[in-house]
Design a protein around this motif. Structure first.
Motif, short mmCIF file in Angstrom:
data_model
loop_
_atom_site.label_atom_id
_atom_site.label_comp_id
_atom_site.label_asym_id
_atom_site.label_seq_id
_atom_site.Cartn_x
_atom_site.Cartn_y
_atom_site.Cartn_z
N HIS A 134 14.54 -5.98 2.32
CA HIS A 134 13.53 -7.10 2.72
C HIS A 134 12.27 -6.39 2.89
CE1 HIS A 134 11.69 -9.94 5.54
NE2 HIS A 134 12.51 -10.83 5.08
N GLU A 135 11.89 -5.23 2.91
CA GLU A 135 10.61 -4.87 2.97
C GLU A 135 10.39 -3.51 2.00
OE1 GLU A 135 11.33 -5.55 6.30
OE2 GLU A 135 9.98 -7.28 6.13
N VAL A 136 9.17 -3.27 1.51
CA VAL A 136 9.00 -2.38 0.73
C VAL A 136 9.10 -1.01 1.26
CG1 VAL A 136 7.03 -1.24 -0.67
CG2 VAL A 136 7.06 -3.76 -0.64
N PHE A 137 8.80 -0.80 2.30
CA PHE A 137 9.01 0.54 2.95
C PHE A 137 10.57 0.72 3.27
CE2 PHE A 137 10.53 2.62 7.16
CZ PHE A 137 9.55 3.83 7.00
N GLU A 138 11.62 -0.11 3.21
CA GLU A 138 12.87 0.08 3.37
C GLU A 138 13.42 0.61 2.12
OE1 GLU A 138 14.09 -3.31 6.78
OE2 GLU A 138 13.70 -3.71 4.70
N LEU A 395 8.82 -7.03 -4.30
CA LEU A 395 8.46 -7.37 -2.83
C LEU A 395 7.04 -7.33 -2.69
CD1 LEU A 395 11.18 -5.65 -0.68
CD2 LEU A 395 11.11 -8.21 -1.55
N LEU A 396 6.33 -6.58 -3.55
CA LEU A 396 5.01 -6.39 -3.44
C LEU A 396 4.29 -7.90 -3.75
CD1 LEU A 396 2.13 -5.12 -2.84
CD2 LEU A 396 2.25 -4.61 -5.30
N GLY A 397 4.84 -8.62 -4.82
CA GLY A 397 4.58 -9.95 -4.89
C GLY A 397 5.13 -11.01 -3.84
N VAL A 398 6.03 -10.73 -3.07
CA VAL A 398 6.52 -11.40 -2.00
C VAL A 398 5.32 -11.35 -0.90
CG1 VAL A 398 8.07 -11.77 -0.22
CG2 VAL A 398 8.69 -11.25 -2.34
N GLU A 416 0.64 1.75 0.16
CA GLU A 416 -0.65 1.13 0.69
C GLU A 416 -1.34 0.25 0.04
OE1 GLU A 416 -2.71 3.82 3.66
OE2 GLU A 416 -4.26 3.54 1.91
N VAL A 417 -1.68 -1.02 0.36
CA VAL A 417 -2.62 -1.78 -0.05
C VAL A 417 -3.79 -1.31 0.08
CG1 VAL A 417 -3.50 -4.16 -0.39
CG2 VAL A 417 -1.01 -3.80 -0.02
N THR A 418 -4.62 -0.90 -0.86
CA THR A 418 -6.10 -0.38 -0.38
C THR A 418 -7.01 -1.10 -0.10
OG1 THR A 418 -6.33 -0.16 -2.85
CG2 THR A 418 -5.25 1.54 -2.20
N ASN A 419 -6.99 -2.59 -0.59
CA ASN A 419 -8.22 -3.32 -0.28
C ASN A 419 -8.13 -4.47 0.63
OD1 ASN A 419 -6.25 -4.60 -2.17
ND2 ASN A 419 -7.96 -5.90 -2.87
N LEU A 420 -7.08 -4.41 1.28
CA LEU A 420 -6.60 -5.38 2.29
C LEU A 420 -5.94 -4.75 3.53
CD1 LEU A 420 -7.25 -8.43 3.22
CD2 LEU A 420 -5.29 -9.17 2.20
N ALA A 421 -6.43 -4.08 4.41
CA ALA A 421 -5.59 -3.32 5.35
C ALA A 421 -4.61 -4.13 6.06
CB ALA A 421 -6.61 -2.80 6.30
N GLU A 422 -4.79 -5.54 6.26
CA GLU A 422 -3.98 -6.33 7.10
C GLU A 422 -2.76 -6.61 6.34
OE1 GLU A 422 -4.78 -10.67 7.30
OE2 GLU A 422 -6.89 -9.70 7.09
N ALA A 423 -2.73 -6.45 5.18
CA ALA A 423 -1.44 -6.84 4.06
C ALA A 423 -0.47 -5.48 4.67
CB ALA A 423 -1.83 -6.78 2.81
N ASN A 424 -0.83 -4.40 4.85
CA ASN A 424 -0.03 -3.46 5.09
C ASN A 424 1.06 -3.32 6.15
OD1 ASN A 424 -0.78 -1.53 2.77
ND2 ASN A 424 -2.87 -1.37 3.99
N ILE A 427 4.46 -4.44 4.60
CA ILE A 427 5.00 -3.52 4.15
C ILE A 427 6.21 -2.84 4.82
CG2 ILE A 427 4.83 -1.19 2.91
CD1 ILE A 427 3.47 -3.65 1.47
N LYS A 428 6.10 -2.79 6.22
CA LYS A 428 6.97 -2.22 6.93
C LYS A 428 6.98 -3.11 8.28
CE LYS A 428 8.52 1.95 9.98
NZ LYS A 428 7.69 3.12 10.56
#
Length: 441
Positions: A134-138, A395-398, A416-424, A427-428
């Motif tokens: 369900h998540e990128v990290f997983e 999932l990055l698209g999700v 890590e999303v490098t240009n929008l910290a809140e999106a991270n 990720i997990k």
């Protein structure tokens, strides 16, 4: 408190460790008369189909069944009366120990990673339905753990082993349309929900353990027909929308054929986020680094819901061409390949390719492939080493559909999303207390 299963040696007493050739995957030790004893997590709906398909292999013995819905469990047990029944997969894996050899995960998306990791922590090979997590990290963690422990794994993208998709991979890699610069992929399915939050606190059916169904996600009241059985794929806490459901199938062949890695960025065009459901219509764009099968970079565009299929003229195909409701288009330097889901590839311009003879490819049984690999006979075609990166890209698209019209720049090494910290934060996710799993929490 982190739930940690005691690791058990999953080889039978006194048996030798078998190798899986170049893949180097650890197999269950068997002799000529042995059975692969399987445990199944989730046995309703797709889980029931997975159960039947795995059990159709002559070397499989279904040893354990697990479902949070006792109705599903009873139906499955009717076909496998000797299998032990459980409602909590953690209890099943601990209790069964060395009396099971391998585990099949067929739950809603949000439970894929917790169940698969729990099984692998116990040393079990795993077949896990798509999308892998369900998540990128997983997805990253499952892949790394499976590779480290050399466990046999397979992601449940059954059409990956079909002759039409395997033939398409060979066609692209043979260079029939030259190096590919663009991929367009689409599904007209709508696994989204644009409505408001659900209200009310309804009685949970007696056959359902609602707490276990929620698992790692935050607590909330039960609502009939929304979660179970219902439309969990549409909801951000449980499913991954149309992109995660159908995208994983339709992305699979281009991703494999072009030998792609991780995208440089992702951007979604959709409605504003609601915090409840995935958008009903999405256009998701990616850029991938070059491979030997692509031009200097690869542009990828996904369309779903009402945006699909795109207009044939916009794809530089013959005007008025009736595109399939689901499919993919490869744009090469020397032509185009249209790949319906699931159907034979068509090359354009048709006059140019009228004498082309496609390669002969046979169907393979995706389920049996995994069973055979568990028993030391061959390898799987969609192990977590493949399914993990494919799922990460999807999932990055999700994640991007929560930040419409914003290009999310992606550092795959750092996750890590490098240009929008809140999106991270997407990720997990944080697992709920009582449902934490080692390696994922």
């Amino acid at each position: 408190m982190t739930h940690r299963l005691i690791r058990r040696d999953f080889l039978r007493t006194g048996a030798a460790l078998l190798a899986l050739g170049m893949a180097g995957r650890r197999a269950v030790a068997v002799d000529a008369n042995s059975k692969l004893r399987t445990a199944h997590i989730g046995v309703g709906g797709m889980g029931g189909a997975d159960l039947g398909s795995i059990a159709s292999h002559g070397s499989v013995e279904v040893a354990a069944l697990c479902d949070v819905d006792s109705g599903n469990l009873d139906v499955a047990a009717g076909s496998f009366p000797n299998a032990k029944k459980f409602k909590d997969f953690r209890e099943m894996i601990t209790a069964m120990g060395d009396t099971i050899d391998a585990v099949v995960v067929s739950t809603p998306d949000h439970t894929h990673a917790p169940a698969a990791m729990t099984a692998m922590l116990a040393g079990k090979p795993v077949y896990c339905q798509k999308p892998l997590t369900h998540e990128v990290f997983e997805a990253r963690k499952l892949r790394l753990f499976a590779e480290e422990k050399k466990l046999v794994t397979q992601m449940g993208i059954q059409v990956h082993s079909s002759s039409v998709y395997r033939r398409a991979v060979q066609m692209i890699q043979s260079g029939v349309i030259g190096k590919v610069s663009q991929v367009h992929a689409w599904s007209n399915k709508n696994w989204g929900y644009d409505g408001p939050a659900f209200e009310g606190d309804h009685k949970v059916p007696g056959k359902l353990d609602w707490n276990l169904w929620l698992g790692t996600t935050k607590e909330r009241p039960f609502v009939p027909g929304v979660y179970h059985p219902g439309n969990w794929r549409k909801l951000i806490d449980f499913g991954t929308g149309t992109l995660g459901d159908m995208g994983v199938h339709i992305f699979d062949t281009p991703y494999a054929a072009l030998e792609l890695t991780t995208p440089k960025w992702a951007k979604t065009t959709c409605r504003a986020p609601t915090g409840v459901g995935h958008p009903e219509e999405n256009i998701v764009e990616y850029e991938f680094p070059a491979t030997k099968h692509t031009t200097e970079s690869l542009s990828w565009k996904w369309y779903d819901g009402g945006f699909a299929p795109p207009k044939s003229e916009a794809l530089q195909l013959p005007a008025g061409l009736n595109l399939p409701g689901q499919g993919a288009l490869f744009v090469g330097e020397g032509g185009y390949m249209l790949l319906p889901h699931v159907g034979e590839a068509v090359l354009f311009p048709q006059e140019k390719f009228k004498d082309y003879v496609p390669p002969q490819v046979e169907d393979q049984n995706h389920y049996h492939q995994w069973v055979d690999a568990c028993m030391g006979k061959g390898t799987t075609s969609a192990p977590f080493s493949y399914g993990g990166p494919l799922t990460e890209s999807l999932l990055l698209g999700v994640v991007a559909n929560r930040y419409p019209d914003t290009k999310l720049m992606w550092d795959a090494e750092k996750l890590e999303v490098t240009n929008l910290a809140e999106a991270n934060q997407l990720i997990k996710r944080e697992y709920r207390d009582g449902f934490k799993v080692e390696g994922l929490s």
